[in-house]
Design a protein around this motif. Sequence first.
Motif, PDB file in Angstrom:
ATOM      1  N   GLY A 106      44.347  39.510  22.777  1.00  0.00           N
ATOM      2  CA  GLY A 106      43.232  39.087  21.943  1.00  0.00           C
ATOM      3  C   GLY A 106      42.182  38.265  22.681  1.00  0.00           C
ATOM      4  O   GLY A 106      41.315  37.664  22.059  1.00  0.00           O
ATOM      5  N   ALA A 107      42.256  38.250  24.017  1.00  0.00           N
ATOM      6  CA  ALA A 107      41.304  37.457  24.803  1.00  0.00           C
ATOM      7  C   ALA A 107      39.938  38.129  24.939  1.00  0.00           C
ATOM      8  O   ALA A 107      38.958  37.454  25.267  1.00  0.00           O
ATOM      9  CB  ALA A 107      41.880  37.169  26.189  1.00  0.00           C
ATOM     10  N   LEU A 108      39.860  39.442  24.683  1.00  0.00           N
ATOM     11  CA  LEU A 108      38.589  40.141  24.716  1.00  0.00           C
ATOM     12  C   LEU A 108      38.722  41.443  23.950  1.00  0.00           C
ATOM     13  O   LEU A 108      39.828  41.971  23.812  1.00  0.00           O
ATOM     14  CB  LEU A 108      38.109  40.413  26.148  1.00  0.00           C
ATOM     15  N   VAL A 113      45.631  44.093  29.415  1.00  0.00           N
ATOM     16  CA  VAL A 113      46.614  43.037  29.112  1.00  0.00           C
ATOM     17  C   VAL A 113      45.936  41.927  28.323  1.00  0.00           C
ATOM     18  O   VAL A 113      46.464  41.458  27.303  1.00  0.00           O
ATOM     19  CB  VAL A 113      47.259  42.487  30.405  1.00  0.00           C
ATOM     20  N   LEU A 114      44.751  41.520  28.758  1.00  0.00           N
ATOM     21  CA  LEU A 114      44.031  40.446  28.071  1.00  0.00           C
ATOM     22  C   LEU A 114      43.567  40.890  26.686  1.00  0.00           C
ATOM     23  O   LEU A 114      43.587  40.096  25.743  1.00  0.00           O
ATOM     24  CB  LEU A 114      42.851  39.966  28.921  1.00  0.00           C
ATOM     25  N   ALA A 151      43.469  32.841  30.134  1.00  0.00           N
ATOM     26  CA  ALA A 151      43.102  34.207  30.509  1.00  0.00           C
ATOM     27  C   ALA A 151      42.114  34.213  31.669  1.00  0.00           C
ATOM     28  O   ALA A 151      42.245  35.014  32.603  1.00  0.00           O
ATOM     29  CB  ALA A 151      42.516  34.934  29.304  1.00  0.00           C
ATOM     30  N   ARG A 152      41.128  33.335  31.632  1.00  0.00           N
ATOM     31  CA  ARG A 152      40.106  33.337  32.693  1.00  0.00           C
ATOM     32  C   ARG A 152      40.697  32.994  34.051  1.00  0.00           C
ATOM     33  O   ARG A 152      40.346  33.592  35.069  1.00  0.00           O
ATOM     34  CB  ARG A 152      38.940  32.419  32.328  1.00  0.00           C
ATOM     35  N   ASP A 153      41.642  32.045  34.092  1.00  0.00           N
ATOM     36  CA  ASP A 153      42.284  31.672  35.362  1.00  0.00           C
ATOM     37  C   ASP A 153      43.129  32.820  35.905  1.00  0.00           C
ATOM     38  O   ASP A 153      43.133  33.093  37.109  1.00  0.00           O
ATOM     39  CB  ASP A 153      43.153  30.432  35.184  1.00  0.00           C
ATOM     40  N   ARG A 154      43.821  33.513  35.010  1.00  0.00           N
ATOM     41  CA  ARG A 154      44.651  34.644  35.448  1.00  0.00           C
ATOM     42  C   ARG A 154      43.802  35.774  35.998  1.00  0.00           C
ATOM     43  O   ARG A 154      44.141  36.370  37.027  1.00  0.00           O
ATOM     44  CB  ARG A 154      45.510  35.155  34.288  1.00  0.00           C
ATOM     45  N   LEU A 155      42.695  36.077  35.319  1.00  0.00           N
ATOM     46  CA  LEU A 155      41.838  37.163  35.793  1.00  0.00           C
ATOM     47  C   LEU A 155      41.194  36.794  37.124  1.00  0.00           C
ATOM     48  O   LEU A 155      41.104  37.623  38.032  1.00  0.00           O
ATOM     49  CB  LEU A 155      40.787  37.507  34.742  1.00  0.00           C
ATOM     50  N   VAL A 156      40.782  35.554  37.291  1.00  0.00           N
ATOM     51  CA  VAL A 156      40.228  35.111  38.580  1.00  0.00           C
ATOM     52  C   VAL A 156      41.287  35.262  39.677  1.00  0.00           C
ATOM     53  O   VAL A 156      40.994  35.753  40.773  1.00  0.00           O
ATOM     54  CB  VAL A 156      39.692  33.660  38.498  1.00  0.00           C
ATOM     55  N   ASP A 157      42.532  34.871  39.397  1.00  0.00           N
ATOM     56  CA  ASP A 157      43.592  35.006  40.396  1.00  0.00           C
ATOM     57  C   ASP A 157      43.827  36.460  40.780  1.00  0.00           C
ATOM     58  O   ASP A 157      44.068  36.781  41.949  1.00  0.00           O
ATOM     59  CB  ASP A 157      44.897  34.374  39.900  1.00  0.00           C
ATOM     60  N   CYS A 158      43.751  37.355  39.811  1.00  0.00           N
ATOM     61  CA  CYS A 158      43.906  38.783  40.103  1.00  0.00           C
ATOM     62  C   CYS A 158      42.782  39.279  41.014  1.00  0.00           C
ATOM     63  O   CYS A 158      43.028  40.008  41.979  1.00  0.00           O
ATOM     64  CB  CYS A 158      43.936  39.585  38.808  1.00  0.00           C
ATOM     65  N   LEU A 159      41.565  38.872  40.719  1.00  0.00           N
ATOM     66  CA  LEU A 159      40.432  39.274  41.550  1.00  0.00           C
ATOM     67  C   LEU A 159      40.546  38.663  42.945  1.00  0.00           C
ATOM     68  O   LEU A 159      40.174  39.302  43.943  1.00  0.00           O
ATOM     69  CB  LEU A 159      39.114  38.874  40.878  1.00  0.00           C
ATOM     70  N   ARG A 160      41.086  37.470  43.039  1.00  0.00           N
ATOM     71  CA  ARG A 160      41.305  36.841  44.353  1.00  0.00           C
ATOM     72  C   ARG A 160      42.302  37.655  45.181  1.00  0.00           C
ATOM     73  O   ARG A 160      42.181  37.729  46.403  1.00  0.00           O
ATOM     74  CB  ARG A 160      41.831  35.420  44.178  1.00  0.00           C
TER      75      ARG A 160
END
Length: 195
Positions: free
Chosen positions: A141-143, A136-137, A74-83
């Motif tokens: 259940g990621a947050l 989505v996250l 989840a953290r890698d996906r969210l970072v990619d979205c912010l990128r």
Amino acid sequence: MHTRERILKAAAEMIAEDATTTLSVRAVAARAGISTGSLRFHFPTQRALQDEVLTRIYQHFIPDDPIRDSSRAARDRLVDCLRQVLAAAGVGDEARKSWGAAYQTFIAPEPSDKARDAYLAHERASAGRVEYWLGVLADEGALPREGFARKVHFLITVVNGLSVQRAMPSGESVLHAETETLYTAVDAVLGAGSD
């Protein structure tokens, strides 16, 4: 067309016509040609309707959105979205031009009602996109869902700061510092420890 789809179509049309529109239950029901009770049956809250419309819009316009690749953390996906958001800001001269235009439009002069409305519409669209990613996250259940507004504001503030940093002269690797900052911010939002 089923009632649920008529509702979503009407809401999407309203947004397409005016991105600053508020999807009120009455307005969407009238546009779809149904009663407010029927709309409430399919979407018990205005928020549920807005979330579903945004989900559909993002799935249509960004079908390969990294947030949907559940094979990755989840953290890698969210970072990619912010990128992706930062990529639109550009780097160096391009970033300076973007921020210069934003300054001349929204900061230097006293903003007109039209400029203020345009900025607020952009701000709402950005918040909606980040809310979508967090939703989505949360569905995975990621947050937890509570505190979304604070988390959205925080992530947008981080991205805005990084986009300004991209416009400034720098002697160090912007990419390295930016990556560290994004992971720190995402870890804070997800409640994870930093590595």
